[in-house]
Design a protein around this motif. Structure first.
Motif, PDB file in Angstrom:
ATOM      1  N   UNK A 260       0.831  -1.207   0.000  1.00 41.75           N
ATOM      2  CA  UNK A 260       0.000   0.000   0.000  1.00 41.75           C
ATOM      3  C   UNK A 260       0.865   1.257   0.000  1.00 41.75           C
ATOM      4  N   UNK A 261       1.954   1.240   0.771  1.00 41.78           N
ATOM      5  CA  UNK A 261       2.846   2.402   0.825  1.00 41.78           C
ATOM      6  C   UNK A 261       3.532   2.630  -0.518  1.00 41.78           C
ATOM      7  N   UNK A 262       3.983   1.550  -1.136  1.00 43.98           N
ATOM      8  CA  UNK A 262       4.649   1.657  -2.437  1.00 43.98           C
ATOM      9  C   UNK A 262       3.680   2.144  -3.504  1.00 43.98           C
ATOM     10  N   UNK A 263       2.414   1.798  -3.353  1.00 46.03           N
ATOM     11  CA  UNK A 263       1.401   2.171  -4.330  1.00 46.03           C
ATOM     12  C   UNK A 263       1.236   3.689  -4.434  1.00 46.03           C
ATOM     13  N   UNK A 264       1.508   4.416  -3.371  1.00 40.27           N
ATOM     14  CA  UNK A 264       1.284   5.865  -3.364  1.00 40.27           C
ATOM     15  C   UNK A 264       2.177   6.577  -4.381  1.00 40.27           C
ATOM     16  N   UNK A 265       3.515   6.473  -4.293  1.00 38.73           N
ATOM     17  CA  UNK A 265       4.339   7.155  -5.302  1.00 38.73           C
ATOM     18  C   UNK A 265       4.147   6.593  -6.703  1.00 38.73           C
ATOM     19  N   UNK A 266       3.908   5.287  -6.808  1.00 37.99           N
ATOM     20  CA  UNK A 266       3.687   4.703  -8.128  1.00 37.99           C
ATOM     21  C   UNK A 266       2.426   5.262  -8.781  1.00 37.99           C
ATOM     22  N   UNK A 267       1.393   5.512  -7.991  1.00 38.26           N
ATOM     23  CA  UNK A 267       0.155   6.083  -8.527  1.00 38.26           C
ATOM     24  C   UNK A 267       0.368   7.519  -8.985  1.00 38.26           C
ATOM     25  N   UNK A 268       1.064   8.313  -8.173  1.00 41.10           N
ATOM     26  CA  UNK A 268       1.280   9.714  -8.517  1.00 41.10           C
ATOM     27  C   UNK A 268       2.291   9.901  -9.647  1.00 41.10           C
ATOM     28  N   UNK A 269       2.954   8.820 -10.058  1.00 42.67           N
ATOM     29  CA  UNK A 269       3.831   8.907 -11.225  1.00 42.67           C
ATOM     30  C   UNK A 269       3.034   9.219 -12.489  1.00 42.67           C
ATOM     31  N   UNK A 270       1.724   8.977 -12.457  1.00 41.98           N
ATOM     32  CA  UNK A 270       0.854   9.291 -13.592  1.00 41.98           C
ATOM     33  C   UNK A 270       0.240  10.677 -13.471  1.00 41.98           C
ATOM     34  N   UNK A 271       0.632  11.435 -12.464  1.00 41.02           N
ATOM     35  CA  UNK A 271       0.084  12.765 -12.266  1.00 41.02           C
ATOM     36  C   UNK A 271      -0.852  12.807 -11.070  1.00 41.02           C
ATOM     37  N   UNK A 272      -1.104  14.017 -10.575  1.00 41.70           N
ATOM     38  CA  UNK A 272      -1.921  14.182  -9.369  1.00 41.70           C
ATOM     39  C   UNK A 272      -3.363  13.707  -9.559  1.00 41.70           C
ATOM     40  N   UNK A 273      -4.070  14.119 -10.630  1.00 41.83           N
ATOM     41  CA  UNK A 273      -5.468  13.666 -10.772  1.00 41.83           C
ATOM     42  C   UNK A 273      -5.581  12.147 -10.904  1.00 41.83           C
ATOM     43  N   UNK A 274      -4.724  11.572 -11.758  1.00 37.19           N
ATOM     44  CA  UNK A 274      -4.770  10.123 -11.963  1.00 37.19           C
ATOM     45  C   UNK A 274      -4.394   9.383 -10.686  1.00 37.19           C
ATOM     46  N   UNK A 275      -3.337   9.840 -10.024  1.00 35.90           N
ATOM     47  CA  UNK A 275      -2.886   9.183  -8.805  1.00 35.90           C
ATOM     48  C   UNK A 275      -3.940   9.211  -7.716  1.00 35.90           C
TER      49      UNK A 275
END
Length: 269
Positions: free
Chosen positions: A91-106
């Motif tokens: 879950x912690x790793x998912x946070x930066x990986x999600x925001x790698x696509x941008x703030x709205x997408x993340x």
């Protein structure tokens, strides 16, 4: 079973791999770059791993009560704390990986992952059990599309189709385990409605999703129309008997809807 194999089994590998593959394929058809594909695949994989591991960690007592042979934590094949830690790390790793696509997408993706955790933490046993599935699957195409250059907003029909696909999948996924769930106090919406109604709803929602995915990108393509016709035929022929056949049909409908979802991505370029 080795510890590595048990960890894979505990993450719910089938839905984890399927959701990751569908999201990545949708990203490819919408025109994401190679870096974008990696960002989508890694973020979705991390999120699904966290949901799968947290499910087995939280439900270990229920799984032991029903003697589930496919649950390594309940069988004692894995240390309980190891699975709990793995869920939190993913879950912690998912946070930066999600925001790698941008703030709205993340943000959209993390809300979807939070819905999965909310389901595991208790919503599965309430009349609102369908809500996390509807929201999470509706947000998945938002994550993929909003990560494109310019952060575009996906069309309403795509989001609605994703939500219907997730809702139908929830009803279908519970069909084989209704009795075991009842024994352990889990009474979500499908349990309250019963197997017959849940099977009909699953087929109806998945067919409605296929209609949106076929007609949304107007004019519809011939392959999409053919796929929709197959969905309607399957629903009409397979749901009436109920039971195991209904489950198999709804799973096939979900697979066809996933293919239509991926194909629909080409209309967003």
């Amino acid at each position: 079973m080795t510890r590595a194999a048990a960890m894979v089994r505990a993450c719910h590998p089938e839905p984890t791999a399927t959701v990751t593959a569908v999201a990545t394929a949708l990203a490819a058809t919408t025109g994401r770059s190679m870096a974008g594909l990696v960002a989508v695949a890694s973020a979705v994989l991390a999120g699904q791993l966290s949901i799968g591991w947290s499910n087995d960690y939280i439900d270990r007592g229920r799984d032991a009560t029903t003697a589930r042979p496919d649950k390594p934590v309940a069988r004692g094949d894995l240390p309980v704390r190891a699975v709990g830690r793995a869920a939190l790390v993913a879950a912690a790793v998912c946070v930066p990986l999600s925001f790698a696509s941008g703030l709205p997408a993340g943000a959209a993706h993390l809300v979807g992952v939070a819905c999965g955790w909310a389901y595991n933490l208790g919503m599965k046993a309430t009349a609102l059990s369908v809500v996390p599935y509807t929201a999470a699957f509706g947000l998945l195409p938002v994550f993929v599309v909003a990560g494109l250059p310019g952060h575009p907003v996906p069309p309403v029909w795509l989001v609605a189709a994703g939500g219907m696909l997730g809702t139908g999948a929830h009803f279908a996924n519970t069909l084989p385990d209704l009795d075991d769930d009842e024994r352990t106090g889990v009474r979500g919406l499908p349990h309250r409605l019963g197997a017959r109604a849940s099977g009909l709803l699953a087929a109806g929602l998945l067919t409605a999703a296929s209609a949106l995915l076929t007609l949304g990108p107007w004019p519809p393509s011939r392959p999409a129309l053919a796929g929709f016709a197959v969905c309607v035929g399957l629903a009409a022929a397979g749901v009436a008997p109920g039971g195991r056949r209904a489950f198999q049909v709804t799973m096939l409908l979900a697979a066809l809807d996933a293919a239509l979802l991926i194909a629909a991505g080409t209309n967003l370029r």
